[in-house]
Scaffold this active site. Structure first.
Site, PDB file in Angstrom:
ATOM      1  N   GLY A   8       0.719  -1.482   0.117  1.00  0.00           N
ATOM      2  CA  GLY A   8      -0.142  -0.053   0.090  1.00  0.00           C
ATOM      3  C   GLY A   8       0.788   0.929   0.041  1.00  0.00           C
ATOM      4  O   GLY A   8       2.205   1.447  -0.604  1.00  0.00           O
ATOM      5  N   CYS A   9      -0.028   1.966   0.949  1.00  0.00           N
ATOM      6  CA  CYS A   9       0.942   3.640   0.283  1.00  0.00           C
ATOM      7  C   CYS A   9       2.816   3.322   1.205  1.00  0.00           C
ATOM      8  O   CYS A   9       2.570   2.947   2.181  1.00  0.00           O
ATOM      9  CB  CYS A   9       0.131   5.098   0.995  1.00  0.00           C
ATOM     10  SG  CYS A   9       1.391   5.949   1.634  1.00  0.00           S
TER      11      CYS A   9
END
Length: 185
Positions: A8-9
């Site tokens: 993800g981020c």
């Protein structure tokens, strides 16, 4: 040694993985896409184009390059921290972050890393199955088109602690990790 992981981020992933004893550095970057030399804005624009059917191919994932000392930490330990610090069942998203650039990924350098990645995936899929969760969607592929992210993304949680804390709290990711993995994360 190093391995490239998509969780993800990359801001949160970088922080979580840098906490492992024996990890020497964690670098934010992009990998796995079809655009050599892409930057953050190009990746975001490509994601929008994909979503609206104006592009084809594969976007880069936000990734981290975990550089570790194998005499101090094993690849198995790094991969365990990887699995337990994101939701590998969500496909192209993590928490509120949606898009193929936020997908779960392990990008390996060699057959040994591939074998460890696949073995760890089997172990964590069994745990998720036992808890009633769906299949792991993590892509496990050879490293392709790795690009170091812009300087302002590096060590974001250190450079911008208040913004990072707000982002982390508002994204809902920690609650989901607690549901999936308990206190392991």
């Amino acid at each position: 040694d190093d391995i490239v992981l998509g969780m993800g981020c990359f801001w949160g992933a970088e922080k979580r993985m840098s906490e492992i004893s024996g990890v020497l550095d964690v670098e934010s970057g992009y990998a796995g896409g079809d655009i050599p030399g892409a930057n953050y804005q190009q990746i975001l624009n490509y994601e929008k184009a994909l979503r609206f059917g104006r592009a084809s191919g594969r976007n880069h994932a936000e990734v981290i390059k975990v550089i570790f000392d194998p005499a101090k930490v094993t690849l198995e330990t790094v991969l365990a921290k990887f699995w337990e610090n994101h939701n590998p069942t969500q496909g192209d998203r993590q928490g509120n972050d949606v898009g193929s650039n936020y997908r779960s990924a392990i990008y390996y350098h060699n057959a040994t890393q591939k074998d460890f990645a696949l073995a760890s995936q089997r172990i964590y899929q069994q745990a998720l199955n036992a808890a009633g969760y769906g299949p792991i969607t993590t892509e496990i592929l050879p490293l392709k088109n790795y690009i170091t992210a812009e300087e302002y993304h590096q060590d974001y949680y250190i450079k911008n602690p208040l913004r990072y804390a707000y982002y982390r709290k508002s994204c809902g990711r920690d609650k989901r990790l607690e549901e999936l993995w308990g206190d392991k994360h």
